[in-house]
Design a protein around this motif. Sequence first.
Motif, PDB file in Angstrom:
ATOM      1  N   ALA A 277       0.853  -1.191   0.000  1.00 11.11           N
ATOM      2  CA  ALA A 277       0.000   0.000   0.000  1.00 11.11           C
ATOM      3  C   ALA A 277       0.885   1.236   0.000  1.00 11.11           C
ATOM      4  CB  ALA A 277      -0.910  -0.005   1.227  1.00 11.11           C
ATOM      5  N   SER A 278       0.479   2.247  -0.748  1.00 13.59           N
ATOM      6  CA  SER A 278       1.278   3.458  -0.814  1.00 13.59           C
ATOM      7  C   SER A 278       0.754   4.490   0.171  1.00 13.59           C
ATOM      8  CB  SER A 278       1.251   4.050  -2.219  1.00 13.59           C
ATOM      9  OG  SER A 278       2.023   5.235  -2.217  1.00 13.59           O
ATOM     10  N   THR A 279       1.651   4.927   1.062  1.00 13.67           N
ATOM     11  CA  THR A 279       1.342   6.053   1.931  1.00 13.67           C
ATOM     12  C   THR A 279       2.323   7.188   1.656  1.00 13.67           C
ATOM     13  OG1 THR A 279       2.693   5.097   3.692  1.00 13.67           O
ATOM     14  CG2 THR A 279       0.326   4.618   3.746  1.00 13.67           C
ATOM     15  N   ASP A 280       3.168   7.017   0.649  1.00 11.97           N
ATOM     16  CA  ASP A 280       4.148   8.027   0.272  1.00 11.97           C
ATOM     17  C   ASP A 280       3.428   9.194  -0.405  1.00 11.97           C
ATOM     18  OD1 ASP A 280       5.945   9.108  -2.117  1.00 11.97           O
ATOM     19  OD2 ASP A 280       7.279   8.467  -0.482  1.00 11.97           O
ATOM     20  N   LEU A 281       3.484  10.370   0.209  1.00 10.45           N
ATOM     21  CA  LEU A 281       2.739  11.521  -0.315  1.00 10.45           C
ATOM     22  C   LEU A 281       3.194  11.939  -1.706  1.00 10.45           C
ATOM     23  CD1 LEU A 281       2.159  13.787   2.820  1.00 10.45           C
ATOM     24  CD2 LEU A 281       0.500  12.387   1.572  1.00 10.45           C
ATOM     25  N   ASP A 282       4.491  11.825  -2.002  1.00 13.66           N
ATOM     26  CA  ASP A 282       4.965  12.181  -3.341  1.00 13.66           C
ATOM     27  C   ASP A 282       4.377  11.244  -4.388  1.00 13.66           C
ATOM     28  OD1 ASP A 282       6.476  14.352  -2.482  1.00 13.66           O
ATOM     29  OD2 ASP A 282       8.295  13.155  -2.231  1.00 13.66           O
ATOM     30  N   MET A 283       4.358   9.948  -4.102  1.00 12.84           N
ATOM     31  CA  MET A 283       3.803   8.982  -5.044  1.00 12.84           C
ATOM     32  C   MET A 283       2.301   9.213  -5.231  1.00 12.84           C
ATOM     33  SD  MET A 283       3.662   4.825  -4.944  1.00 12.84           S
ATOM     34  CE  MET A 283       5.399   4.601  -5.225  1.00 12.84           C
TER      35      MET A 283
END
Length: 129
Positions: A3-9
């Motif tokens: 799961a993506s929690t990376d704000l840039d992504m």
Amino acid sequence: MRASTDLDMLSDFFDRYGVALTTGDVPAIAGCYALPGLVVADTYSFSFSTMAAVALSFVGAAPDYQQRQLVAAHALIEEVEPVSALLTMVAVRWEFLDSQGRAVPGERYRYLLRGTEDGPMICTVIRTG
């Protein structure tokens, strides 16, 4: 994959989605969705299980953006909540720019995203305001 929690992504993903929405690029919009997918609002819900069905559901959106003279969309990410190893719930408030350069307030949505090898994909959209 996770799961993506990376704000840039997530910002990059919603930037691409916003460009596709405001330019009427239906194939690019459809490419942002995982299948099967679901859209939920106060008075209706619909699901889709093919890219063609996703595309058909957005064909009417392009003329609406053009009529409102919206030329750009920006997603303000308000909240990111990991749900599972591959799922993330993201609260977004959309802001638009019209052809005169004026800010146009948008709506709020929650997106359930699935992490894939190609990045996040929308599983469910919930209109929240």
